[in-house]
Scaffold this active site. Structure first.
Site, PDB file in Angstrom:
ATOM      1  N   PHE A   1       0.825  -1.214   0.000  1.00  0.00           N
ATOM      2  CA  PHE A   1       0.000   0.000   0.000  1.00  0.00           C
ATOM      3  C   PHE A   1       0.860   1.265   0.000  1.00  0.00           C
ATOM      4  O   PHE A   1       0.945   1.986  -1.010  1.00  0.00           O
ATOM      5  CB  PHE A   1      -0.934  -0.066   1.202  1.00  0.00           C
ATOM      6  CG  PHE A   1      -1.605   1.222   1.587  1.00  0.00           C
ATOM      7  CD1 PHE A   1      -2.135   2.071   0.622  1.00  0.00           C
ATOM      8  CD2 PHE A   1      -1.721   1.577   2.925  1.00  0.00           C
ATOM      9  CE1 PHE A   1      -2.761   3.261   0.984  1.00  0.00           C
ATOM     10  CE2 PHE A   1      -2.351   2.752   3.297  1.00  0.00           C
ATOM     11  CZ  PHE A   1      -2.861   3.595   2.336  1.00  0.00           C
TER      12      PHE A   1
ATOM     13  N   ASP B   1      11.932 -12.485   0.218  1.00  0.00           N
ATOM     14  CA  ASP B   1      11.434 -12.359   1.585  1.00  0.00           C
ATOM     15  C   ASP B   1      12.549 -11.762   2.429  1.00  0.00           C
ATOM     16  O   ASP B   1      13.667 -12.291   2.457  1.00  0.00           O
ATOM     17  CB  ASP B   1      11.040 -13.750   2.088  1.00  0.00           C
ATOM     18  CG  ASP B   1      10.427 -13.743   3.482  1.00  0.00           C
ATOM     19  OD1 ASP B   1      10.654 -12.769   4.232  1.00  0.00           O
ATOM     20  OD2 ASP B   1       9.737 -14.708   3.831  1.00  0.00           O
TER      21      ASP B   1
ATOM     22  N   TYR C   1       2.600  -6.209  17.827  1.00  0.00           N
ATOM     23  CA  TYR C   1       2.950  -5.402  16.658  1.00  0.00           C
ATOM     24  C   TYR C   1       3.687  -4.136  17.064  1.00  0.00           C
ATOM     25  O   TYR C   1       4.750  -3.802  16.518  1.00  0.00           O
ATOM     26  CB  TYR C   1       1.692  -5.063  15.865  1.00  0.00           C
ATOM     27  CG  TYR C   1       1.908  -3.985  14.821  1.00  0.00           C
ATOM     28  CD1 TYR C   1       2.683  -4.230  13.698  1.00  0.00           C
ATOM     29  CD2 TYR C   1       1.354  -2.716  14.977  1.00  0.00           C
ATOM     30  CE1 TYR C   1       2.896  -3.245  12.749  1.00  0.00           C
ATOM     31  CE2 TYR C   1       1.554  -1.725  14.036  1.00  0.00           C
ATOM     32  CZ  TYR C   1       2.333  -1.992  12.924  1.00  0.00           C
ATOM     33  OH  TYR C   1       2.550  -1.009  11.998  1.00  0.00           O
TER      34      TYR C   1
END
Length: 314
Positions: free
Chosen positions: A15, A55, A145
């Site tokens: 995003f 990754d 998080y």
């Protein structure tokens, strides 16, 4: 010396990352993208960028640095869901803390000039004692998080002390805008928008009076651009300084989309602060950055993006 005109963006198919890639290309940078496409999308990728499917938690990502020799690294690749982090804190830590450490160490070994880190403000301070919350507020995450993203900042501080690695950490508010994933658990604006445009009743978790600092992705990108030449060694709040309730976001989107139904309400989610906004005065002083996009304008652009995306698949 690494090439100053080559910028590497981890999470560049995501995003915020994909918008940053577009902006860097427009400024004349050669841009390399690392993304594992676990949440990023190929359709977000600018074809003018060099894409490397990798990754950040795996050794293959280091080969990209060796081959491309970027002068600037924008680190956006992350696990970004608060809810997912509470369900699987180990995976969250592997991606956000250890993943950041791997990227940092690789960048150090290959002579990078500056590391610009996308952190979080909304999940870092817990329930702040005052709002807007300053950059110096005590760190007290309510979720794995928030903790894992803070660990990334601590590694940045360590690498600056030990290796003179240059960095700026950007502590975002709740970023919204075009390309945000409406299928995930983060991004209430995208989730509400797509549901309303498809005629589905959105669900609000909790009473909806929880307040966040909602910021346009355009402003988040400009903070990254400002950090290229300023803000060395600093962690800076990147937000509007204004609180907006989830209920208010719902009503604004309902007005823009013409949606008629009231929301449904479900249980509040664990690990989320109830009220927070971010004092951006240090970013204004150190980066020369202030948010420019009005909430109503940013929401209207977001709705238009999703409306066109829905029409394109019909």
């Amino acid at each position: 010396m690494a090439g100053t005109r080559t910028a590497l963006v981890t999470g560049g198919a995501g995003f915020i990352g994909s918008h940053l890639v577009d902006r860097l290309l427009a400024l004349g940078y050669r841009v390399v993208v690392i993304d594992d496409l676990s949440t990023g999308k190929l359709k977000n990728l600018n074809p003018a960028a060099t894409f490397r499917h990798a990754d950040i938690t795996q050794p293959a990502a280091a080969e990209v640095f060796q081959q491309e020799r970027p002068g600037l690294v924008f680190h956006l690749a992350a696990q970004t869901s608060v809810a997912r982090s509470t369900r699987d804190p180990v995976k969250d830590g592997e991606t956000n803390a250890l993943g950041t450490l791997r990227v940092l160490e690789t960048a150090r070994r290959h002579g990078m000039e500056k590391f610009i880190y996308s952190c979080t403000g909304g999940a870092l301070y817990g329930e702040p004692e005052t709002n807007p919350c300053t950059d110096d507020h005590p760190i007290a995450p309510l979720s794995p998080y928030g903790m894992s993203k803070y660990m990334g900042e601590l590694y940045l501080q360590f690498y600056r002390r030990m290796y003179r690695l240059n960095y700026t950490s950007l502590r975002y508010g709740n970023v919204y805008g075009p390309r945000q994933d409406p299928q995930g658990e983060a991004g209430v604006v995208a989730i509400f928008t797509q549901a309303m445009l498809e005629g589905r009743q959105p669900e609000i978790f909790g009473d909806g009076d929880q307040e966040r600092d909602f910021m346009s992705v355009e402003d988040a990108v400009e903070a990254n651009i400002c950090a290229i030449g300023r803000g060395d060694g600093l962690a800076l709040n990147i937000g509007t300084g204004r609180k907006t309730s989830v209920n208010r976001i719902y009503e604004l989107l309902r007005s823009i989309t013409g949606f008629r139904l009231a929301p449904s309400y479900g249980p509040a989610r664990l690990g989320e602060a109830y009220q927070i906004s971010l004092d951006n005065s240090r970013a204004a002083r150190e980066l020369g950055w202030t948010p420019k996009v009005r909430l109503e304008d940013g929401l209207s652009r977001t709705v238009e993006y999703f409306r066109q995306a829905i029409q394109s698949v019909r």
